[in-house]
Design an enzyme around this catalytic site. Structure first.
Site, PDB file in Angstrom:
ATOM      1  N   ARG A  89       0.836  -1.218   0.000  1.00  0.00           N
ATOM      2  CA  ARG A  89       0.000   0.000   0.000  1.00  0.00           C
ATOM      3  C   ARG A  89       0.864   1.259   0.000  1.00  0.00           C
ATOM      4  NH1 ARG A  89      -4.555   0.666   4.578  1.00  0.00           N
ATOM      5  NH2 ARG A  89      -2.738   1.245   5.835  1.00  0.00           N
TER       6      ARG A  89
ATOM      7  N   LYS B  76      -2.502   7.015   1.155  1.00  0.00           N
ATOM      8  CA  LYS B  76      -2.256   7.344   2.564  1.00  0.00           C
ATOM      9  C   LYS B  76      -1.163   8.415   2.570  1.00  0.00           C
ATOM     10  CE  LYS B  76      -2.126   4.984   7.012  1.00  0.00           C
ATOM     11  NZ  LYS B  76      -3.235   5.696   7.631  1.00  0.00           N
TER      12      LYS B  76
ATOM     13  N   GLU C 191     -15.962   6.828   5.828  1.00  0.00           N
ATOM     14  CA  GLU C 191     -15.192   6.155   6.891  1.00  0.00           C
ATOM     15  C   GLU C 191     -15.084   7.107   8.065  1.00  0.00           C
ATOM     16  OE1 GLU C 191     -11.161   5.472   5.485  1.00  0.00           O
ATOM     17  OE2 GLU C 191     -11.137   7.380   4.426  1.00  0.00           O
TER      18      GLU C 191
HETATM   19  N1  PMP Z   1      -9.181   5.079   7.198  1.00  0.00           N
HETATM   20  C1  PMP Z   1      -8.277   6.030   7.474  1.00  0.00           C
HETATM   21  C2  PMP Z   1      -8.570   7.426   7.051  1.00  0.00           C
HETATM   22  C3  PMP Z   1      -7.082   5.718   8.141  1.00  0.00           C
HETATM   23  O1  PMP Z   1      -6.186   6.659   8.407  1.00  0.00           O
HETATM   24  C4  PMP Z   1      -6.857   4.374   8.527  1.00  0.00           C
HETATM   25  C5  PMP Z   1      -5.560   3.979   9.192  1.00  0.00           C
HETATM   26  N2  PMP Z   1      -5.372   4.568  10.429  1.00  0.00           N
HETATM   27  C6  PMP Z   1      -7.843   3.418   8.256  1.00  0.00           C
HETATM   28  C7  PMP Z   1      -8.974   3.803   7.566  1.00  0.00           C
HETATM   29  C8  PMP Z   1      -7.650   1.981   8.649  1.00  0.00           C
HETATM   30  O2  PMP Z   1      -6.694   1.379   7.832  1.00  0.00           O
HETATM   31  P1  PMP Z   1      -5.778   0.176   8.362  1.00  0.00           P
HETATM   32  O3  PMP Z   1      -6.711  -0.886   8.829  1.00  0.00           O
HETATM   33  O4  PMP Z   1      -4.997  -0.234   7.182  1.00  0.00           O
HETATM   34  O5  PMP Z   1      -4.953   0.718   9.469  1.00  0.00           O
END
Ligand code: PMP
Length: 286
Positions: A52, A151, A184
């Site tokens: 990622r 990200k 989200e």
């Molecule tokens: N959405 C956002 C905006 C995030 O920053 C994160 C990670 N902190 C997630 C979802 C969750 O992703 P992951 O399970 O890969 O940590």
């Protein structure tokens, strides 16, 4: 033992771990990052996180100055050096230092930073009782402007929503997309359970493709729970039997209220608890 912070292959104490004030990561949020958990001395789904990271870097045309194999080794080395059994890794890649002005092509030295530390995102009691949510007025970045799949170091969109949550007395806030659908939370993905089936917004709702989200979807399928990646509205959360959030830092945590509406019976539900237990087992057994 004192903390050892990695910058471009060298280790520094916390006090001496420094980057340039001309770094475009600082000046413009020009860079990408990952957040991962260490369980029993091992990084959970390190390869997925690195893939990622590479995808985020590709999306902003940031040439990674290291191979994925070498960075895998370096992350593992950093975990070992910091003697962390359980903890968190923040892996940051900035565009590097350059002159003032946006031009990323004038930054020739991307900076790779690895911080291994402890993290506690939400108060422990909330893992027992569930947390409360509000809907943020701040809309999640439109994917056509800055894709939430990247990200990137530009987290202002999330930070503004987080402030709204905190001002309303909630540690998390639900972010909607421009269509008014649930995207989200500020640092987590969101799931609901209704009539025993699990639903979560699809990637094209404009979300980060969470690694914990992926793990939970796999666990649910393995447990024979029907899963759906479908657009959700606030209404779907209001009438859900259960709601929970997932994230590397957050892990799995129940949400029991949204905008003053009690979700289900206001307690972490059986499907949430079952998936949380399965997740805790998975991270220990990986
Ligand atoms: N959405 C956002 C905006 C995030 O920053 C994160 C990670 N902190 C997630 C979802 C969750 O992703 P992951 O399970 O890969 O940590």
């Amino acid at each position: 033992m004192s903390q050892q912070i990695y910058i471009n292959g060298e280790y520094f104490s916390r006090e001496n771990a420094k980057v340039s004030v001309y770094d475009h990561g600082l000046l413009y949020g020009d860079g990408v990052f990952e957040g991962m958990r260490i369980y029993s001395g091992r990084v959970f789904r390190l390869q997925q996180h690195l893939v990622r990271l590479w995808e985020s870097a590709a999306a902003i045309a940031l040439p990674m100055p290291i191979s994925i194999e070498k960075l895998t080794d370096d992350v593992n080395e950093c975990v070992a050096k910091n003697a962390l059994d359980d903890g968190y890794i923040r892996l940051v890649v900035t565009r590097g230092a350059g002159p003032l002005g946006l031009d990323p092509y004038k930054c020739s030295n991307p900076q790779i930073i690895i911080i291994a530390d402890k993290i506690s995102l939400y108060p422990e009691q909330m893992y027992e009782d569930g947390l409360e949510l509000v809907t943020a007025a701040t809309i999640r970045n439109h994917p056509a402007a800055l894709s939430p799949r990247i990200k990137s170091l530009n987290y202002l969109n999330n930070i503004m929503a987080k402030m709204e949550g905190l001002k309303a007395g909630c540690v998390e806030a639900v972010m909607l997309n421009t269509k008014g659908e649930v995207a989200e939370c500020t640092g987590d993905n969101l799931f609901i359970v209704r009539r025993g089936e699990l639903s979560t917004p699809p990637i094209d709702a404009g979300i980060l493709e969470g690694i914990t989200r992926g793990a939970v979807l796999e666990l649910a399928k393995a447990a024979g729970i029907k899963t759906h990646e479908v657009p959700l509205t606030r209404h779907d959360i209001f009438i859900a039997d259960e709601c929970f959030l997932t994230g590397s830092a957050a892990e799995v945590i129940a949400a029991v209220k949204l905008d003053d509406r009690v979700i289900g019976n206001g307690k972490p539900g059986p499907v949430t608890t079952k998936l949380n237990e399965a997740f805790r087992k998975l991270v220990r057994e990986q």
